[in-house]
Write a protein that holds these residues in place. Structure first.
Motif, short mmCIF file in Angstrom:
data_model
loop_
_atom_site.label_atom_id
_atom_site.label_comp_id
_atom_site.label_asym_id
_atom_site.label_seq_id
_atom_site.Cartn_x
_atom_site.Cartn_y
_atom_site.Cartn_z
N GLU A 170 3.99 5.94 9.57
CA GLU A 170 3.12 6.70 10.35
C GLU A 170 3.56 6.45 11.75
OE1 GLU A 170 0.64 8.58 9.71
OE2 GLU A 170 -0.10 8.21 7.45
N GLN A 180 3.66 10.45 -6.40
CA GLN A 180 3.47 10.78 -5.06
C GLN A 180 4.10 9.85 -4.14
OE1 GLN A 180 -0.68 11.45 -4.35
NE2 GLN A 180 -1.18 9.36 -4.73
N SER A 191 3.40 7.96 -0.09
CA SER A 191 2.58 7.90 1.14
C SER A 191 3.32 7.23 2.25
CB SER A 191 1.39 7.23 0.63
OG SER A 191 1.62 5.92 0.27
N PHE A 247 8.15 4.64 3.33
CA PHE A 247 7.20 5.33 2.34
C PHE A 247 6.75 4.15 1.34
CE2 PHE A 247 9.57 9.14 3.82
CZ PHE A 247 8.36 10.24 4.03
N LEU A 293 4.36 14.85 2.61
CA LEU A 293 4.32 13.87 1.71
C LEU A 293 4.73 14.11 0.28
CD1 LEU A 293 0.70 12.66 3.02
CD2 LEU A 293 3.03 11.54 3.39
#
Length: 321
Positions: free
Chosen positions: A76, A68, A70, A62, A30
């Motif tokens: 996923e 950052q 995720s 993403f 990640l």
């Protein structure tokens, strides 16, 4: 076995395989920066590869945030598919190229079970499977299988592991333990009311989110002795350290049978107040991510652990999770 949906696989060609691998590493961390370090690329190159993959698949993998990233729901899903596919590929290559079990296993273990139960038994595993390398890591936190390269974890816990596969390895029982000298000095034999004059030794990190005195509180509630618990305490972050303090006459600890039975048998520790009994629902569990096929090297290690557990005579044969 999970398969890539046809609408996705139709959009892939040979140019995208490197991008898929880049996505797999970035999804595991990640982090584009950490993925770049592992792949010996720049973070910009990682970002461009994933961008090209997203364009080819016509989907966003993403969510890019300020500091950052995720995974999206689609990300996923693709990450899960790739993990399963890579695991099956590794297993197929292993079976096709080797007769003997080979490879490496990264195992994460709570410190006390590693020190007192696992490590003393490892010589037998090494002798049986000399081509399997074991990387043993210890800690009190729950490992993140996605960001840490860990194959298997061994926890002392209540069996709740959302999103993971778990197998109960051994049941556990507990009881107050101390040195014979300490028990005699404080007149503990059959006089539990004298516990209030003692020093209780605590594993403050007995399990996830446990209070520092959780083990003692559970035991005292079972035996109607909450009022007899002393205020004088010594606290550690490992069960084996509290037991070591008890061995050296510093106080009385809650001993887990799997970890202290050898000291009971040798007479170094005694059970002055009560015998071993179940406290709560805490046992030892093997935990790993869901796998469609367990690699052979991991399977033989898990079976070896079960054999060791049977020798300890506290194995529950029914797997949970």
């Amino acid at each position: 076995m999970l398969n890539l949906p046809p609408r996705i696989s139709a959009r892939l060609d040979s140019r995208q395989f490197a991008n898929l691998h880049t996505f797999l590493v970035a999804a595991r961390h990640l982090s584009f920066a950490r993925a770049a370090q592992e792949l010996c690329l720049t973070a910009s190159a990682v970002s461009h590869r994933i961008g090209r993959l997203e364009t080819a698949l016509n989907m966003k993998l993403f969510q890019r945030l300020t500091r950052q990233v995720s995974l999206t729901d689609e990300g996923e899903r693709i990450f899960e598919v790739l993990q399963h596919a890579m695991g099956e590929l590794s297993e197929a290559l292993e079976h096709s190229s080797r007769v003997e079990v080979t490879g490496s296993i990264a195992l994460y273990v709570r410190p006390s079970i590693a020190q007192c139960w696992l490590v003393p038994r490892l010589a037998d595993f090494v002798e049986r499977y000399p081509l399997v390398s074991l990387d043993l890591r210890v800690g009190n936190d729950n490992v993140d299988f996605r960001t840490r390269k860990v194959d298997l974890a061994l926890y002392y816990a209540n069996g709740e592991f959302p999103g993971l596969k778990s197998h109960r390895l051994m049941r556990e029982q507990s009881a107050p333990v101390c040195s014979p000298e300490y028990a005699e000095h404080h007149r503990l034999y059959e006089q539990p009311e004298n516990l209030k004059h003692c020093t209780t030794l605590h594993d403050a990190l007995a399990w996830d989110h446990a209070a520092f005195d959780a083990e003692w509180t559970l035991w005292a509630e079972q035996h109607n002795l909450l009022g007899a618990l002393p205020k004088r305490t010594l606290t550690f972050d490992r069960s084996d350290l509290s037991v070591t303090a008890a061995l050296n006459h510093a106080g009385i600890a809650i001993g887990r049978q799997q970890l202290v039975q050898k000291h009971i048998d040798s007479g170094e520790l005694v059970l002055p107040l009560a015998g071993f009994s179940r406290s709560g629902h805490y046992d030892y569990y093997l935990v790993h991510p869901p796998l469609s096929t367990i690699p052979k090297r991991l399977l033989v290690f898990m079976n070896w652990l079960r054999e060791c557990a049977r020798q300890s005579a506290v194995l529950d044969d029914q797997e949970d999770g």
